[in-house]
Design a protein around this motif. Structure first.
Motif, mmCIF file in Angstrom:
data_model
loop_
_atom_site.group_PDB
_atom_site.id
_atom_site.type_symbol
_atom_site.label_atom_id
_atom_site.label_comp_id
_atom_site.label_asym_id
_atom_site.label_seq_id
_atom_site.Cartn_x
_atom_site.Cartn_y
_atom_site.Cartn_z
ATOM 1 N N LYS A 77 0.871 -1.176 0.000
ATOM 2 C CA LYS A 77 0.000 0.000 0.000
ATOM 3 C C LYS A 77 0.907 1.225 0.000
ATOM 4 N N TRP A 78 0.631 2.178 -0.901
ATOM 5 C CA TRP A 78 1.437 3.387 -0.940
ATOM 6 C C TRP A 78 0.582 4.595 -1.324
ATOM 7 N N LEU A 79 1.107 5.755 -0.960
ATOM 8 C CA LEU A 79 0.416 7.005 -1.225
ATOM 9 C C LEU A 79 1.467 8.108 -1.385
ATOM 10 N N VAL A 80 1.318 8.939 -2.387
ATOM 11 C CA VAL A 80 2.194 10.091 -2.625
ATOM 12 C C VAL A 80 1.292 11.272 -2.955
ATOM 13 N N GLY A 81 1.587 12.436 -2.355
ATOM 14 C CA GLY A 81 0.721 13.577 -2.625
ATOM 15 C C GLY A 81 1.367 14.913 -2.328
ATOM 16 N N ALA A 82 0.595 15.950 -2.633
ATOM 17 C CA ALA A 82 1.024 17.321 -2.386
ATOM 18 C C ALA A 82 -0.183 18.135 -1.931
ATOM 19 N N PHE A 83 0.112 19.189 -1.151
ATOM 20 C CA PHE A 83 -0.939 20.042 -0.620
ATOM 21 C C PHE A 83 -0.504 21.501 -0.747
ATOM 22 N N TYR A 84 -1.458 22.387 -1.084
ATOM 23 C CA TYR A 84 -1.194 23.822 -1.211
ATOM 24 C C TYR A 84 -2.304 24.583 -0.495
ATOM 25 N N ILE A 118 4.552 18.217 0.793
ATOM 26 C CA ILE A 118 4.652 16.983 0.007
ATOM 27 C C ILE A 118 4.673 15.844 1.019
ATOM 28 N N PHE A 119 3.915 14.793 0.736
ATOM 29 C CA PHE A 119 3.845 13.695 1.695
ATOM 30 C C PHE A 119 3.836 12.354 0.963
ATOM 31 N N ALA A 120 4.240 11.326 1.705
ATOM 32 C CA ALA A 120 4.269 9.968 1.148
ATOM 33 C C ALA A 120 4.148 8.978 2.302
ATOM 34 N N ASP A 121 3.613 7.814 1.981
ATOM 35 C CA ASP A 121 3.471 6.752 2.970
ATOM 36 C C ASP A 121 3.482 5.424 2.236
ATOM 37 N N GLY A 122 4.027 4.420 2.878
ATOM 38 C CA GLY A 122 4.038 3.088 2.287
ATOM 39 C C GLY A 122 4.019 2.009 3.342
#
Length: 126
Positions: A77-84, A118-122
């Motif tokens: 399971k993984w997630l990569v993203g960005a927030f502004y 910027i964020f990520a999780d795995g």
């Protein structure tokens, strides 16, 4: 001494609204999510409490957007993203602390803030 009464004393006006959404696209190997939002606020207040004049006006505009792509598999399971986030505020304060001596305090701040992330999780399950 003269006391003036105005018909618009304690006037309070508000103009508040916001809009937001969550959009999801499934690409098979992962899901892309987009979350935009906007908030508008306009305040206008006049008060003559205790003989002091207080006038307060504020306009605020907030914008945010989050974008992420994620995969939710049986072992990985993984997630990569960005927030502004962007917040612009214009504030006007006028306080007439003594109408006889005509002393007053005026404040006109323009406040703004901007944030990025910027964020990520795995997770890998054995």
């Amino acid at each position: 001494a003269q006391i003036l009464l105005r018909s618009d004393d304690n006037r309070l006006e508000r103009d508040l609204w916001s809009i937001g959404a969550e959009l999801n696209w499934d690409f098979g190997f992962a899901t892309f999510t987009l979350i935009p939002s906007y908030r508008h606020m306009k305040l206008d207040s006049v008060s003559y409490d205790g003989g002091l004049r207080l006038q307060y006006e504020e306009t605020s505009k907030q914008t945010s957007i989050e974008a992420r792509i994620a995969h939710d598999g049986p072992t990985l399971k993984w997630l990569v993203g960005a927030f502004y986030f962007d917040n612009d505020r214009d504030v006007y304060n006028f306080i007439d602390s003594n109408p006889i001596s005509q002393r007053s305090l005026q404040v006109f701040p323009n406040i703004g803030s901007e944030s990025y992330a910027i964020f990520a999780d795995g997770t890998y399950s054995l």
